[in-house]
Design an enzyme around this catalytic site. Structure first.
Site, short mmCIF file in Angstrom:
data_model
loop_
_atom_site.label_atom_id
_atom_site.label_comp_id
_atom_site.label_asym_id
_atom_site.label_seq_id
_atom_site.Cartn_x
_atom_site.Cartn_y
_atom_site.Cartn_z
N TYR A 96 0.84 -1.20 0.00
CA TYR A 96 0.00 0.00 0.00
C TYR A 96 0.87 1.25 0.00
O TYR A 96 0.57 2.22 -0.68
CB TYR A 96 -0.94 -0.01 1.20
CG TYR A 96 -1.96 -1.11 1.12
CD1 TYR A 96 -3.14 -0.96 0.40
CD2 TYR A 96 -1.74 -2.33 1.77
CE1 TYR A 96 -4.07 -1.98 0.30
CE2 TYR A 96 -2.68 -3.36 1.69
CZ TYR A 96 -3.83 -3.19 0.95
OH TYR A 96 -4.73 -4.20 0.86
N ASN A 119 -12.37 -0.79 -5.02
CA ASN A 119 -12.21 -1.11 -6.43
C ASN A 119 -13.42 -1.91 -6.90
O ASN A 119 -13.67 -3.01 -6.41
CB ASN A 119 -10.92 -1.93 -6.62
CG ASN A 119 -10.80 -2.51 -8.01
OD1 ASN A 119 -11.32 -1.97 -8.98
ND2 ASN A 119 -10.11 -3.63 -8.11
N CYS A 127 -6.54 -5.55 -7.66
CA CYS A 127 -6.32 -5.11 -6.27
C CYS A 127 -5.79 -6.26 -5.40
O CYS A 127 -5.21 -6.00 -4.35
CB CYS A 127 -7.60 -4.52 -5.69
SG CYS A 127 -9.04 -5.56 -5.85
N HIS A 128 -5.94 -7.50 -5.86
CA HIS A 128 -5.42 -8.63 -5.09
C HIS A 128 -3.89 -8.63 -5.04
O HIS A 128 -3.30 -9.29 -4.20
CB HIS A 128 -5.94 -9.96 -5.67
CG HIS A 128 -5.53 -10.22 -7.09
ND1 HIS A 128 -6.22 -9.66 -8.15
CD2 HIS A 128 -4.52 -10.94 -7.62
CE1 HIS A 128 -5.64 -10.06 -9.28
NE2 HIS A 128 -4.61 -10.83 -8.98
N GLU A 154 -1.29 -16.92 -10.06
CA GLU A 154 -0.45 -16.07 -10.89
C GLU A 154 1.03 -16.43 -10.77
O GLU A 154 1.81 -16.15 -11.68
CB GLU A 154 -0.66 -14.59 -10.56
CG GLU A 154 -2.01 -14.07 -11.01
CD GLU A 154 -2.17 -12.58 -10.79
OE1 GLU A 154 -1.19 -11.91 -10.40
OE2 GLU A 154 -3.29 -12.09 -11.02
#
Length: 160
Positions: A96, A119, A127-128, A154
């Site tokens: 952040y 979001n 946003c993850h 991912e």
């Protein structure tokens, strides 16, 4: 507006579109949904076929970014944060605080966190990929288990 619901490995996803533009991707049990259900409009078989196809490709491992028209509704600051989220590469994370620097607001990591939490276009606007400065998974409107799943997926199954 119209909406549809598609299956995914993390549960049903609600896709909300306005005139062919994606307005929201919401998860079942989404905390603080940024688009009220009463505003979704009519349910159709596929409110946004391109988004459905690209999300399927993403979950199948064949897509690392999205090419979709987006219209997230929010303040100028929120939209700046959401734009910065789209610059976080597939398989990578940021904090952040780092995101606050990217939007030119050093020291505003809490405000950035609040914007990330609002979001409206989950997964597509990733946003993850935002985690705590110490590497821990923190807040995710879809829940920590879904955040972990997306990040692990991912990274090719490599756990955080």
């Amino acid at each position: 507006m119209t909406y549809s619901v598609m299956p995914s490995p993390i549960g049903p996803l609600t896709l909300v579109a306005r005139d062919g533009t994606l307005v929201a991707v919401l998860m079942e049990g989404h905390r603080r949904p940024p688009v009220a259900e009463s505003a979704w409009g009519d349910r159709v078989d596929d409110a946004h076929p391109d988004a459905t196809r690209q999300l399927r490709e993403y979950f199948d491992g064949g897509r690392t970014d999205f090419q979709l028209p987006l219209a997230p509704e929010g303040t100028d600051f929120q939209r700046a944060v959401w734009a910065a989220l789209q610059d976080i590469e597939y398989g990578h994370t940021t904090s952040y605080g780092e995101l606050a620097l990217r939007v030119g607001r050093p020291g505003a990591s809490r405000a950035v966190g609040a914007a990330v939490g609002r979001n409206p276009i989950s997964i597509v606007v990733p946003c993850h990929r935002v985690i705590g400065a110490d590497g821990t998974l923190t807040g995710y409107a879809g829940g920590e288990d879904r955040k972990r799943y997306l990040l692990d997926m991912e990274r090719g199954g490599r756990l955080l």
